[in-house]
Motif scaffolding. Structure first.
Motif, mmCIF file in Angstrom:
data_model
loop_
_atom_site.group_PDB
_atom_site.id
_atom_site.type_symbol
_atom_site.label_atom_id
_atom_site.label_comp_id
_atom_site.label_asym_id
_atom_site.label_seq_id
_atom_site.Cartn_x
_atom_site.Cartn_y
_atom_site.Cartn_z
ATOM 1 N N LYS A 138 0.831 -1.212 0.000
ATOM 2 C CA LYS A 138 0.000 0.000 0.000
ATOM 3 C C LYS A 138 0.862 1.258 0.000
ATOM 4 C CE LYS A 138 -4.218 -1.831 2.086
ATOM 5 N NZ LYS A 138 -5.149 -1.802 3.248
ATOM 6 N N TRP B 234 -0.872 -2.098 -4.065
ATOM 7 C CA TRP B 234 -1.874 -2.978 -3.482
ATOM 8 C C TRP B 234 -3.021 -3.277 -4.435
ATOM 9 C CZ3 TRP B 234 -2.651 -6.682 -0.416
ATOM 10 C CH2 TRP B 234 -3.917 -6.976 0.117
ATOM 11 N N ARG B 235 -3.451 -2.306 -5.230
ATOM 12 C CA ARG B 235 -4.602 -2.499 -6.119
ATOM 13 C C ARG B 235 -4.301 -3.502 -7.232
ATOM 14 N NH1 ARG B 235 -6.152 2.371 -8.773
ATOM 15 N NH2 ARG B 235 -8.165 1.384 -9.182
ATOM 16 N N THR C 81 -5.100 -6.854 -5.474
ATOM 17 C CA THR C 81 -6.533 -7.084 -5.284
ATOM 18 C C THR C 81 -7.275 -7.272 -6.597
ATOM 19 O OG1 THR C 81 -7.022 -4.706 -5.297
ATOM 20 C CG2 THR C 81 -6.511 -5.724 -3.154
ATOM 21 N N GLY C 82 -6.652 -6.907 -7.708
ATOM 22 C CA GLY C 82 -7.314 -7.012 -9.003
ATOM 23 C C GLY C 82 -8.076 -5.763 -9.387
ATOM 24 N N ASP C 83 -8.038 -4.740 -8.528
ATOM 25 C CA ASP C 83 -8.730 -3.481 -8.836
ATOM 26 C C ASP C 83 -8.003 -2.678 -9.918
ATOM 27 O OD1 ASP C 83 -10.718 -3.961 -6.962
ATOM 28 O OD2 ASP C 83 -9.544 -3.079 -5.338
ATOM 29 N N LYS C 84 -6.749 -3.031 -10.139
ATOM 30 C CA LYS C 84 -5.982 -2.361 -11.193
ATOM 31 C C LYS C 84 -5.428 -3.432 -12.130
ATOM 32 C CE LYS C 84 -2.312 1.054 -11.930
ATOM 33 N NZ LYS C 84 -1.255 1.874 -11.270
ATOM 34 N N PRO C 85 -6.255 -3.921 -13.060
ATOM 35 C CA PRO C 85 -5.823 -4.991 -13.965
ATOM 36 C C PRO C 85 -4.859 -4.475 -15.028
ATOM 37 C CG PRO C 85 -8.013 -4.243 -14.556
ATOM 38 C CD PRO C 85 -7.644 -3.503 -13.306
ATOM 39 N N TRP D 19 2.759 -1.391 -16.085
ATOM 40 C CA TRP D 19 1.929 -2.269 -15.241
ATOM 41 C C TRP D 19 2.596 -3.621 -15.047
ATOM 42 C CZ3 TRP D 19 -0.168 -7.057 -15.468
ATOM 43 C CH2 TRP D 19 -1.139 -7.367 -14.502
ATOM 44 N N LYS E 44 -1.765 -11.160 -8.352
ATOM 45 C CA LYS E 44 -3.049 -11.487 -7.726
ATOM 46 C C LYS E 44 -3.227 -12.995 -7.602
ATOM 47 C CE LYS E 44 -8.042 -10.683 -8.044
ATOM 48 N NZ LYS E 44 -8.349 -12.045 -7.572
ATOM 49 N N ASP F 169 -3.734 -14.848 -4.059
ATOM 50 C CA ASP F 169 -4.934 -15.649 -3.796
ATOM 51 C C ASP F 169 -4.558 -17.093 -3.453
ATOM 52 O OD1 ASP F 169 -6.461 -13.428 -4.317
ATOM 53 O OD2 ASP F 169 -7.050 -14.054 -6.332
#
Length: 203
Positions: free
Chosen positions: A27, A32-33, A36-40, A60, A90, A94
């Motif tokens: 973070k 961090w995103r 989490t997959g919030d920033k693919p 990326w 990710k 997971d």
């Protein structure tokens, strides 16, 4: 300090401590995103040039593999050997969460962590007590899931197979067979009351 490199080496039972430190670390670095997959991965915009898209995609991908490298560098070989099949941070994250946060595994980690806690040099009693209380609190709110001895033995065996470091929390069991029942076939049975241990003459 979350900005400092992670010093905890993931070996399995210490997953909770490692994941907490790694979350803060990512973070702080604004990674961090991605986990989490919030920033693919970047997708080309209609008005975007090929060069611009490639640059964004490389940025990326670089960040994604920095995370994977960090996971590898902060875990023992028996853990990070599984990361080679993952292209996305990710997916690796997971995988670790599913592997180490099942009901039984979660309680095992808490007990193992508590068993290994030691007061560090220079650490006050209040600080050490707060640290202990934190893990005891987590253990208290987790429902007991070890319904059978065989389940617990299975978990212990799995733990030992994925780490070369023996946990100080050792569970000893000789067998998961049901308790031995006494053999009543040789004891007398009363033909009057049908109870075992005496005959009709002494009933």
């Amino acid at each position: 300090d979350p900005a400092q490199p992670i010093t905890i080496i993931l070996d399995g039972p210490n997953y909770l401590r490692w994941s907490s430190a790694m979350t803060s670390f990512l973070k702080v670095r604004k990674l961090w995103r991605i986990v989490t997959g919030d920033k693919p991965a970047s997708v080309k915009r209609p008005d975007e040039t090929d060069d611009s898209f490639v640059d964004r995609l490389e940025d990326w991908d670089s960040a994604n593999h920095r995370i994977l490298t960090r996971f590898t560098n902060t875990s023992v070989p028996s853990v990070n050997m599984h990361f080679s099949r993952f292209d996305l941070a990710k997916e690796a994250w997971d995988f670790l969460a599913n592997r180490y946060t099942s009901a039984v595994a979660h309680q095992y980690q808490l007990v193992s962590t508590l068993n290994r806690l030691r007061q560090d040099s220079g650490q006050s009693i209040d600080e050490f007590h707060s640290q202990m209380s934190y893990y005891w609190g987590l253990l208290a709110v987790s429902e007991p899931k070890w319904h059978s001895l065989s389940e617990l033995i299975s978990e212990e065996t799995r733990r030992l197979s994925i780490t070369s470091q023996q946990s100080p929390f050792i569970i000893t069991a000789t067998s998961s067979a049901p308790p031995h029942r006494s053999d009543n076939s040789r004891r007398p049975r009363c033909t009057h009351c049908h109870r075992i241990g005496h005959t009709v003459k002494t009933c």
